[in-house]
Design an enzyme around this catalytic site. Structure first.
Site, PDB file in Angstrom:
ATOM      1  N   LYS A   1       0.834  -1.202   0.000  1.00 50.25           N
ATOM      2  CA  LYS A   1       0.000   0.000   0.000  1.00 50.25           C
ATOM      3  C   LYS A   1       0.872   1.257   0.000  1.00 50.25           C
ATOM      4  O   LYS A   1       0.471   2.305  -0.484  1.00 50.25           O
ATOM      5  CB  LYS A   1      -0.914  -0.023   1.225  1.00 50.25           C
ATOM      6  CG  LYS A   1      -1.867   1.154   1.342  1.00 50.25           C
ATOM      7  CD  LYS A   1      -2.832   0.927   2.491  1.00 50.25           C
ATOM      8  CE  LYS A   1      -3.616   2.166   2.848  1.00 50.25           C
ATOM      9  NZ  LYS A   1      -4.527   1.906   3.991  1.00 50.25           N
TER      10      LYS A   1
ATOM     11  N   GLU B   1      -9.861   7.128   6.340  1.00 45.83           N
ATOM     12  CA  GLU B   1      -9.868   6.185   7.466  1.00 45.83           C
ATOM     13  C   GLU B   1     -10.257   6.819   8.798  1.00 45.83           C
ATOM     14  O   GLU B   1     -11.120   6.285   9.500  1.00 45.83           O
ATOM     15  CB  GLU B   1      -8.507   5.477   7.571  1.00 45.83           C
ATOM     16  CG  GLU B   1      -8.334   4.440   6.467  1.00 45.83           C
ATOM     17  CD  GLU B   1      -6.896   3.994   6.266  1.00 45.83           C
ATOM     18  OE1 GLU B   1      -6.037   4.326   7.106  1.00 45.83           O
ATOM     19  OE2 GLU B   1      -6.641   3.317   5.252  1.00 45.83           O
TER      20      GLU B   1
HETATM   21 MG    MG Z   1      -5.765   0.897   9.183  1.00 50.07          MG
END
Ligand code: MG
Ligand code: ADP
Length: 581
Positions: free
Chosen positions: A70, A147
């Site tokens: 990522k 997030e």
């Molecule tokens: Mg996370």
């Protein structure tokens, strides 16, 4: 309305959740775990492994497995595994596909849509790459959700009528995010976000590994090139040790030999929590800047904060909790598991899309975490410099938003200007991220100083539209930078889908067996000769039974292998639960 799932596509762990009548719920994977390691591997038969099996494979064969990709999202990074070359999008798509299949197995029907979370600090390219990964996995990405916003939703959605200011600190495997969120009258409003894309739990693990190696006279980087198996095994040891240090004051870390093997005679170091804290203090210090920036941008003082929420597996470390407590002068809240709350929040957002009755009256607003603007020229001491950045939408402006700014021509008879679009906080364009450009032409001839209005419109789906209007003629030139624009031609996605579909995988119902085999292969390296032979026979037995597709034989071989492993393998992979506050 189709079912929409919420996915936390993490650097080290991913999770999938959905909105049930009882609220957001996690969906377990084929092994029964809520968290799936974001690791992809390819076994000797050329079959793809995702999750714990791939993580086990990584220990024994580091060149056949990869994690933490990522960190490379939105870049040209590539890796060879087996006979194939993978981009970060393709690797992520395999993780997403595996989660999608878990959800489909759970519901007993196909799932086509998802809300996927990203670090708030992800830039346009990284967000685009995430959408692309979703599409390659066969998912329609309804929303890319930040997030920490997801975490705030998970904590706030059932108390949205309360009025409070919440700070979310999210320290995961590879990224750190901080968001200041305000909750009032059924609205959850992100006031500011900040963070770092290269700061997370993995850095603590790497530092621990490097310091332990040093104690035995070795240098991390050198050893990594010469003996990759030693490093991958040591990293796994350190990962476990780091987790143990979250619960106990000291622990022993064994250093594997050059082949990555461990035995009773392995060299070892005793590391105390205090020692670990000293070694990693410089990493922990780096959480302070983004926190200060976010509080400043949100114009929030420490005394205004009602709640502090810790998110991300790395916040299980006492040193992180202590530092947060110190910085904010209050203890953090931890009602939900820090590594599950992002997926739960994504599920609530998915529920909002699907107009799920339980979340009907929550409005979520977010901010643009970066400044967006254009390149501009300035005259300095008689010389023209063309590389200055002119912000149009400032960072932490609530989205959707639309802002306009006026520029003018520099020369006489200049009939066009180049609009170069950038994202970032640098004064000069070279410090920022280039997003795209277009020409605004048709400016009437005349003296310098002809005016052009540049309008930036940034919507909730992350689509940036830039429009230039020539003031004298009212002529408009529009340029859309969608997240799909770069590199996502329909045919390229189709091609990637076909490529990924052509990869061989094991049937989902074999996942438990495949994982056991990988775990057995890792343990094999550690065992004395006699036990090795026994274990080898058991692995062969299960592999044969799988080959013959004989259910009874599979079952008996699996049970035997499992009890053998549980007896010899001391490593505890289970996720501990988080204490209530
Ligand atoms: Mg996370
Ligand atoms: P991400 O979303 O970035 O994948 P997570 O939120 O799942 O990350 O957190 C993963 C990180 O948390 C890893 O670096 C892992 O080592 C760390 N971690 C998980 N549990 C613990 C623990 N008990 N003690 C210390 N670190 C932990």
């Amino acid at each position: 309305m189709d079912r929409i799932i919420g996915i936390d596509l993490g650097t080290t762990f991913s999770a999938v959740a959905y909105m049930s009548d009882e609220g957001a719920q996690l969906i377990p994977n084929a092994l029964g775990d809520a968290l799936t390691p974001s690791v992809v591997g390819i076994d000797a038969d050329g079959r793809i492994l995702v999750g714990r099996s791939a993580k086990e494979l990584q220990v024994t064969q580091p060149d056949r497995s990869i994690g933490v990709f990522k960190r490379y999202m939105g870049t040209d990074w590539k890796i060879e595994l087996g006979q194939h070359s993978f981009t970060p999008e393709k690797l992520s798509s395999l993780v997403l596909k595996s989660l999608k299949q878990d959800a489909e197995a759970h519901f007993g029907e196909p799932v086509q849509s998802a809300v996927i979370t990203v670090p708030a600090y992800f830039n346009e390219h990284q967000r685009k790459a995430t959408i692309r990964a979703g599409e390659i996995a066969g998912l329609k990405v309804q929303r890319i959700l930040n997030e920490p916003t997801a975490a705030a939703i998970a904590y706030g959605w059932h108390s949205a009528d309360e009025e409070k200011i919440i700070v979310v600190l999210d320290l995961g495997g590879g990224t750190f995010d901080v968001s200041v969120v305000e909750l009032f009258e059924g609205t959850l409003e992100v006031r500011a976000s900040s963070g770092e894309t290269f700061l997370g739990g993995e850095d603590f693990t790497s530092t621990l590994a490097a310091r332990v190696l040093e104690q035995h006279g070795m240098v991390f980087e050198q050893t990594e090139t010469r003996h990759p198996q030693l490093i991958s095994r040591l990293r796994q040891e350190c990962e476990q040790a780091k987790r143990r240090l979250s619960k106990q004051e000291e622990t022993i870390i064994r250093v594997p030999n050059e082949k990555g093997e461990l035995s009773e005679n392995s060299r070892a170091s005793t590391v105390t929590r205090e020692q670990f804290q000293k070694w990693t203090n410089h990493i922990l210090n780096r959480i302070e800047m983004p926190i200060r920036r976010a509080l400043g941008d949100a114009k929030v003082k420490l005394g205004d904060i009602d709640e502090l929420i810790l998110v991300g597996g790395a916040t299980r470390m006492p040193i992180v909790i202590e530092r947060a407590t110190e910085l904010f002068g209050r203890s953090p809240k931890s009602r939900l598991n820090p590594d599950e709350v992002v997926a739960l929040g994504a599920a609530v957002q998915a529920g909002l899309f699907a107009r799920d009755k339980s979340v009907e009256d929550l409005v979520v607003t977010d901010v643009s975490p970066f400044t967006l603007g254009i390149a501009t020229s300035r005259e300095l001491a008689g010389e023209l410099q063309t590389n200055f950045f002119m912000p149009i939408i400032n960072r932490n402006t609530p989205i959707p938003t639309s802002r306009v700014d006026r520029v003018s021509t520099l020369h006489a008879n200049q009939t066009s200007i180049d609009v170069k679009i950038y994202q970032g906080e640098g004064r000069k364009i070279e410090d920022n991220l280039f997003l795209g450009e277009f020409k605004a032409s048709g400016i009437p001839r005349g003296a310098a100083g002809q005016e052009v209005d540049i309008r930036f419109t940034y919507d909730l789906n992350g689509v940036l539209e830039v429009e230039a209007t020539i003031v004298a003629t009212k002529k408009r030139i529009t340029h859309v930078i969608t997240r799909h624009a770069k590199g996502l031609s329909a045919s390229e996605v189709t091609q990637a889908v076909a490529e990924m579909a052509a990869l061989k995988t094991h049937p989902r119902d074999e996942a438990v067996n495949r994982f056991l085999i990988r775990r057995a292969e890792r343990l094999y390296q550690e065992l004395p000769l006699t036990e090795r032979r026994i274990l080898d026979n058991m692995i062969v037995g299960l592999e044969e039974a799988l080959e013959l597709r004989d259910p009874a034989a599979i079952e008996s071989n699996r049970t035997a292998l499992e009890s053998f492993l549980n007896h010899f393998d001391t490593e505890d992979h289970n996720e501990e639960t988080y204490g209530d506050d």
